[in-house]
Scaffold this motif. Sequence first.
Motif, short mmCIF file in Angstrom:
data_model
loop_
_atom_site.label_atom_id
_atom_site.label_comp_id
_atom_site.label_asym_id
_atom_site.label_seq_id
_atom_site.Cartn_x
_atom_site.Cartn_y
_atom_site.Cartn_z
N ALA A 1 19.63 5.36 -62.58
CA ALA A 1 20.22 5.43 -64.13
C ALA A 1 20.26 6.90 -64.45
O ALA A 1 21.33 7.37 -64.84
CB ALA A 1 19.52 4.69 -64.87
N LEU A 2 19.22 7.62 -64.24
CA LEU A 2 19.25 9.14 -64.55
C LEU A 2 20.09 9.73 -63.84
O LEU A 2 20.81 10.89 -64.00
CB LEU A 2 17.57 9.44 -64.57
CG LEU A 2 17.65 10.81 -65.25
CD1 LEU A 2 17.77 11.04 -66.57
CD2 LEU A 2 15.97 11.69 -64.94
N ARG A 3 20.13 9.64 -62.37
CA ARG A 3 21.02 10.20 -61.41
C ARG A 3 22.53 10.20 -61.88
O ARG A 3 23.20 10.99 -61.71
CB ARG A 3 20.78 9.70 -60.21
CG ARG A 3 21.37 10.51 -59.08
CD ARG A 3 20.88 10.56 -57.76
NE ARG A 3 21.40 11.40 -56.66
CZ ARG A 3 21.16 11.79 -55.62
NH1 ARG A 3 19.96 11.29 -55.03
NH2 ARG A 3 21.70 12.51 -54.88
N ALA A 4 22.57 8.91 -62.12
CA ALA A 4 24.10 8.64 -62.62
C ALA A 4 24.54 9.27 -63.88
O ALA A 4 25.44 9.99 -63.99
CB ALA A 4 24.50 7.27 -62.88
N LEU A 5 23.68 9.25 -64.78
CA LEU A 5 23.97 10.29 -65.86
C LEU A 5 24.28 11.69 -65.71
O LEU A 5 25.05 12.48 -66.29
CB LEU A 5 22.78 9.95 -66.95
CG LEU A 5 22.97 10.48 -68.56
CD1 LEU A 5 24.38 9.87 -68.94
CD2 LEU A 5 21.69 10.26 -69.39
N LYS A 6 23.14 12.18 -64.90
CA LYS A 6 23.12 13.67 -64.59
C LYS A 6 24.67 13.85 -63.73
O LYS A 6 25.08 15.08 -63.99
CB LYS A 6 22.14 14.05 -63.46
CG LYS A 6 21.69 15.53 -63.17
CD LYS A 6 20.70 15.76 -62.19
CE LYS A 6 20.83 17.18 -61.91
NZ LYS A 6 19.48 17.43 -61.02
N LYS A 7 25.13 13.02 -63.03
CA LYS A 7 26.27 13.22 -62.19
C LYS A 7 27.48 13.47 -63.20
O LYS A 7 28.47 14.10 -62.99
CB LYS A 7 26.57 12.24 -61.00
CG LYS A 7 25.62 12.15 -60.13
CD LYS A 7 25.79 13.22 -59.18
CE LYS A 7 24.85 13.48 -57.83
NZ LYS A 7 25.16 14.62 -57.22
N LEU A 8 27.47 12.65 -64.20
CA LEU A 8 28.68 12.61 -65.24
C LEU A 8 28.57 14.23 -65.81
O LEU A 8 29.63 14.38 -66.36
CB LEU A 8 28.41 11.47 -66.32
CG LEU A 8 28.58 10.25 -65.65
CD1 LEU A 8 28.40 9.23 -66.63
CD2 LEU A 8 30.19 10.12 -65.11
N PHE A 9 27.38 14.90 -66.23
CA PHE A 9 27.37 15.96 -66.92
C PHE A 9 27.30 17.17 -65.84
O PHE A 9 27.87 18.43 -66.23
CB PHE A 9 26.13 16.08 -67.85
CG PHE A 9 26.12 15.50 -68.97
CD1 PHE A 9 26.77 15.94 -69.99
CD2 PHE A 9 25.66 14.08 -68.96
CE1 PHE A 9 26.80 15.29 -71.12
CE2 PHE A 9 25.43 13.36 -70.30
CZ PHE A 9 26.05 14.03 -71.08
#
Length: 789
Positions: free
Chosen positions: A249-257
């Motif tokens: 989840a954190l990796r996916a969020l990071k990719k979006l930013f």
Amino acid sequence: MRSRFRPKHQRLILQCYPGGRAGEKHPNSSELSYLLFYVSSRRTKLLKVARYLNQKIRQDLWRGRAGNVQVSLDIATALIEKCPEDLNVFADHIVSIITAVLNSNDLALCHYTETIFDVFCMHHNGALFTDDSDFIQNFDNLIKLYMDIRSRGSERDDWTAVSLQAACCIASSGALYASSSQLRFQISTILPVILDQLKKYSEDRFIQLNNYLTSIERTQNTSESTRVNRASISSITQDNPHDENDILALRALKKLFDCSDTHVSQIRFTSRFVIKYVIDHPSDQNWVYSAVDLLAQWIPVHLRFVLLRSLYEFLMELPLSDTNSLLGVTQLMSSLLSSNVSLIGLSVLDVLHVLLSLITQLLRLNDVSPDPKREKLLNNLAHAIGDLATHLYYSDQIANMAEEILMRIRPLPFERRTVSSNGQPKGRSEPIALSLPTSTMGSTMASAINLEKFIDKGSLSFFSEKPAIVIGLQIIVQIIHGANSGTGGINRKIIPIQSWDQTEWALTSSDVQIRDAYVDALYAYFNMEISSLSESGTIESPDVLGSISTGIVFLNKLHSSIYDYALKNTNTSEDYMNINMILLSIVSRLGLIGIVHGLPMVLQLQDTVSRTQDKYSRNSLASLQAVILIYYSTVADKLGIPKLKKQVDERIKFVKAKKGGWDSNLTAPAKLRADRQLSKSTLSNGDARNEKQSVAVEDEDDEQEVDDEWKPLPSMGNIDRGLIIQYIKESNAKLSIDTVDTMTSVWSKESAVQNTEAAQHLSIMDDTSPLFTIPSTTKIRSKPLRVAW
């Protein structure tokens, strides 16, 4: 025999399947290599191969041949990697294949689709999103299916992992940017899954989770694709409290930013959705407040301002009645502004104008229907402006921010400002100059118009009412505190004294809140914005008084207002402490410049009080006497005249020996307002002996406190003007004759402002003497500057 009559592409595909009924199978390597060579040399066969794979995988799913399904998925993955430039030719079949497997409800097979979906997202350029409506519908349905799959079965965490893995793939895909509508749809579809997984975390655990993610990224082979290696995630998460889903989840969020310069809209849409999620889930906001600076750190440095811009755009769209949502967004802004994250490219004045406009609109609403939550919101907005001042982005930033407030407190040019019964001036404010940012984000005309309209809502009668004036002065304090507590490598200019011109009316306002707020703002300015004199001090910045004439005009006006303030017969002990605090601040921070423009006024104040003593109570006379003597003592000390200092201190000692002759609240250094409030609180709790709090000092019945032989007439505590002049001339030969004459001249309110031109030509000693220099708070060290007045 049947295979002999099959088309060649089907025979080549079937030869890739190993025999047996093993639960896990992989393609025969040599046969798969030949198949890939076949399609790469005959690109027209790609569509046929993909179509047949789509048919076969459905047959195998129906017959429960999970091993063959795995082989088909591996073949399809290999086709994408071998012919990525032709992916659009057979992309719809890949989507169909993955959809069929997900609908099988087989957890192991659904997990197995992670690789093919990741490779597909990596190589798909999004061209089909522009004109192929069927593909768009099918792909959108696939994303929804991936995100909805988390709610299947009893093994909820395992199914959630499938959704989060897909979210990682989508977040890394270039197809996100094919169109604005696709970007909005895909982000709004995957973010709820991501945020639902992360919202349970506290501040510390969220930071720990990010550290684990960083460790995983370091262990992965950077030469590979952006594919998430779930094996490495699993190996690292085995011995820590964070499970695989949290990392995903954190990796996916990071990719979006964490995206490139050309994908700014992705940051904007993601930011806005995160903000909306926080507003819609008010009970789960802890992780967001602690993580907002982390989100900004993921964004490329020169694009981080987009996150804050998204916040204030969202703020502009909320209805004023939605106080809870406004509080939430404002807290997010403060969290970001008070962090160490640099927001290079931010339009500071746009943010300031939005916040000021919102303050004004809320104040108007509060007049109609007061609300404690709205009071908290106003306080948060003021703190957010202070937080904005903690980061410097250009040298004039703090001066510009302060001027934006102070200009609204001045009387308006060419328009009479009327004063209401409660002491505040009224009138329309000057129009706000809109500063639209230029950035790689490319602001649309519509957003610029919306920003201007919102700002205009708060521009009329901006600081024409008491609450706005008070909060405006409180904001000045926040800006000064923020500017002097923040970090940054920019050598800023301090707020010039001329910025305060025409605000001095507030010192004599009949409203005590306005007076106190103005005193607090002035004290913060003199004691934080202008550095104190030191032995090695030199003038470091030519902009301390800005325009020389305007700066001197304000000093003269300020002393004139102090004169009027001191002579009010309704003053309380608090008022005299305010006067004492401002006078001592001017002397200690401006040195000789302050003394030259202040001492003549205080000498005249002494004479005026002597002539009109019948207008004042004994306590008022005692307070006035204390203010004047403390001022003389401070001036003597600052000028280095020990004889005058000794004479004044002996007189102070004599006066203090008589009951009722001295106001014990007046000290040097002056009591700060915060200390006074603490003292009041202590007294009210009964922790001190029975003393009176600061009350009006007009009590004529308190005769028992005064010795019969002591009449607290001003003449008993006065220091003769001629004696002061004599001490100054004899004890400090460094002062020029013109300086001494000006310092000890006869003062009047009318002549104070008119003497500006003469003051410009007054030479104040050698600039190398620390007594006559004004060090600024900037980090720059420019050459000493000779100042003539």
